[in-house]
Design an enzyme around this catalytic site. Structure first.
Site, PDB file in Angstrom:
ATOM      1  N   LYS B  79       0.870  -1.200   0.000  1.00  0.00           N
ATOM      2  CA  LYS B  79       0.000   0.000   0.000  1.00  0.00           C
ATOM      3  C   LYS B  79       0.897   1.237   0.000  1.00  0.00           C
ATOM      4  O   LYS B  79       1.893   1.288   0.734  1.00  0.00           O
ATOM      5  CB  LYS B  79      -0.883  -0.034   1.249  1.00  0.00           C
ATOM      6  N   SER B 154      -9.833   2.114   2.828  1.00  0.00           N
ATOM      7  CA  SER B 154      -8.923   2.874   1.990  1.00  0.00           C
ATOM      8  C   SER B 154      -7.927   1.993   1.245  1.00  0.00           C
ATOM      9  O   SER B 154      -7.264   2.473   0.313  1.00  0.00           O
ATOM     10  CB  SER B 154      -8.160   3.888   2.836  1.00  0.00           C
ATOM     11  N   SER B 178     -10.298  -0.045   7.044  1.00  0.00           N
ATOM     12  CA  SER B 178      -9.673   0.071   5.726  1.00  0.00           C
ATOM     13  C   SER B 178      -9.013  -1.158   5.138  1.00  0.00           C
ATOM     14  O   SER B 178      -8.535  -1.096   4.011  1.00  0.00           O
ATOM     15  CB  SER B 178      -8.656   1.218   5.743  1.00  0.00           C
TER      16      SER B 178
END
Lengths: 95, 473
Positions: B79, B154, B178
């Site tokens: 990420k 997210s 997330s």
């Protein structure tokens, strides 16, 4: 609840144009009105929780040999440097 | 060999049996990304050159019989909130669009040392602010199951990349859901570990008392393999609790007869989409069939969790994002997107003089009550099972103009972040109409990930949803 958007933006070090001020004031007011529902909860004598691990006073040896960024690495991503230093706007005036 | 069917488990075996080389596998995945990711936008940066160089090194090791590393030659994604040495790291924000870190996050370092090969940096909501991936400054990620729909956020790119078989594991962070939300929206397995199990060092901070560092995989077994690598103290994060790491694979295949499972009624009572309710009820039956004792329980302060979270999180965000002034790194604060500005201002307000007691202090007290709700239930139950989202994945664009509506998507996930409890999202089925994925989450006491994996494995092996794959265009 009325939010003083100009004051908040200044405290937050954010620049907003007048359109944004109107937009954000409305959105933040909506959100604040929602989070206000916490007042329904009885929290008399309840201790606040800042973090959930219960750890306190975590420290390590004060050992400067532990790796840290060298000067070159520390400056690598700045857009404004001079003589191995970060260059910033003047904060003191010449009299 | 079908790339979609590959798992970490099967790939490690394949390498040992000399079925293929590391270079072949890495090339295969990079080609798949090249061909399909323009439709999904799951990557911000693909590190093709570095990955192929690493593959060559690994093949040398392979020929020397040196393959002991637990993630040898496994293609992973990171990420873009995690700093990676010499690889651009943006947090999906224009503030950091030209930022190149000079060190690796602990998690990244450990995954590399375990033999994993990084294919690139994954798209997400900027600063991890979001539940849909739509707050990225680099365009939203699409759901591989239906590209008009959100993959959740997210960790949008992380979930999409695993679902699309671009990577075998992707790292993520879960501050309010997330990891679990995108995992449940993409039929992948997503872990939010106990706060204090995995080091946050090198992960761009969102809310420091809530951020939990986890990962997404295709299967439960794979997920446990990764946690064995990332968990434990590193000397760099003072909030990691010592001596809590265990072997997450050891008892994963045990049966779950007699295990006590609680279903929190406040998570089911109101506001669940019809499809979600049906899938959830079917899922609960699976646990009973496997011999677990399933009963309804209560988490009375559930309805206050979103309000509590949306005070504490923005307050911590306003502090953590104060460092971005464009002086030492990055661009100045005019480069922040709308959501970042909203959260910074909300947090500035709730911490400001005259409001601190009514908001922040009050929220910290409610946080204590939410944590106590879980602790009370875990006195008599081993794990809890609950839905992850009250709704199906929504269409991209549906909630972008209503920030509060977007925040309410987190209603079933934020409590575990406030209390620090671990939770794993596992695939639980698909909606009738559009075949959109729906997950369930298994929540356990602090540091009970090994129990959660055991329960999840039983559910997965009974339902086999991981065998279904999205049709990429």
């Amino acid at each position: 609840m009325k939010i003083n958007i100009k004051k908040i933006a200044k405290l937050a070090n954010l620049t907003l144009n007048s359109e944004e001020e109107v937009k954000f004031e409305k959105q933040l007011t909506d959100i604040v009105n929602y989070i206000d529902k916490l007042n329904e909860v009885n929290t008399t004598a309840v201790e606040p929780t800042a973090q959930v691990t219960g750890l306190v006073n975590v420290s390590r040896e004060d050992n400067s040999a532990i790796s840290s960024l060298n000067q070159e690495d520390a400056l690598k991503n700045t857009k404004s440097k001079h003589n191995g230093l970060f260059k910033v706007k003047a904060i003191l005036e010449e009299k | 060999m079908n790339i979609e069917e590959l798992t970490i488990e099967s790939l490690i075996k394949g390498y040992k049996d000399k079925q293929f080389s590391v270079t072949e596998i890495i090339k295969l995945h990079l080609e798949r990304i090249k061909y399909h990711d323009k439709d999904l936008n799951s990557f911000i940066t693909v590190t093709e050159k570095e990955a192929l160089e690493e593959a060559v090194k690994k093949d040398k090791m392979l020929s020397n019989g040196n393959t002991d590393h637990p993630l040898f030659g496994i293609p992973i994604g990171v990420k873009d909130l995690f700093v990676t040495k010499d690889i651009k790291t943006t947090a999906a924000s224009n503030v950091l669009k030209d930022f190149t870190p000079v060190y690796d996050a602990t998690t990244v370092k450990r995954l590399k040392e375990a033999g994993a090969i990084i294919l690139g940096k994954l798209n997400c909501d900027a600063w991890a602010h979001g539940s849909s991936g739509e707050n990225s400054d680099f365009g939203p990620t699409k759901n591989p199951w239906h590209t008009d729909y959100t993959p959740g956020g997210s960790s949008s790119g992380s979930a999409a990349s695993v679902a699309a078989s671009f990577t075998l594991a992707s790292t993520g962070s879960d501050t309010g859901g997330s990891i679990r939300l995108p995992a449940s929206f993409t039929s992948t397995v997503g872990l939010k570990p106990t706060y204090g199990l995995v080091s946050r060092y090198g992960i761009i901070a969102m809310a420091s008392s809530l951020d939990s560092i986890g990962h997404i995989t295709k299967t439960v077994y794979d997920n446990a393999i990764i946690l064995n690598v990332t968990a434990g103290t590193d000397g760099m994060d003072a909030t990691v609790v010592p001596n809590k790491k265990t072997d997450y694979l050891k008892n994963i295949i045990k049966d779950i007869k007699g295990l006590r499972i609680g279903i929190p009624k406040e998570y089911i009572d109101k506001g669940l989409d019809a499809d979600v309710k049906i899938i959830f009820k079917e899922a609960v039956k699976v646990f009973s069939r496997r011999g677990a004792q399933v009963e309804e329980v209560s988490l009375p302060h559930t309805e206050y969790a979103v309000a509590c979270y949306y005070i504490i999180q923005p307050s911590e965000v306003s502090s953590n994002l104060a460092r971005y002034d464009g002086i030492r790194y990055g661009n100045d604060r005019t480069f922040f997107g709308d959501e970042a500005k909203r959260r910074i201002m909300l947090g500035t307000f709730t911490l400001s003089s005259g409001y601190y007691d009514a908001f922040y202090k009050k929220a910290m007290q409610v946080r204590t009550l939410i944590k106590k709700d879980f602790e009370k239930v875990f006195e008599n139950f081993d794990v809890l099972v609950a839905p992850v989202s009250p709704t199906l994945p929504w269409k991209l664009g549906d909630k972008v103009n209503d920030p509060l509506k977007m925040y309410l998507s987190d209603i079933l996930t934020v409590s575990a972040n406030l209390s620090g409890h671990p939770a794993l999202s596992v695939p639980a089925g698909f909606s009738q109409d559009k075949n959109l994925p729906i997950g369930i989450q298994i929540i356990g006491p602090h540091f009970s990930e090994h129990i959660i994996y055991n329960v999840a494995y039983a559910f997965e092996q009974e339902t086999l949803y991981y065998k279904q794959k999205p049709n990429l265009i």
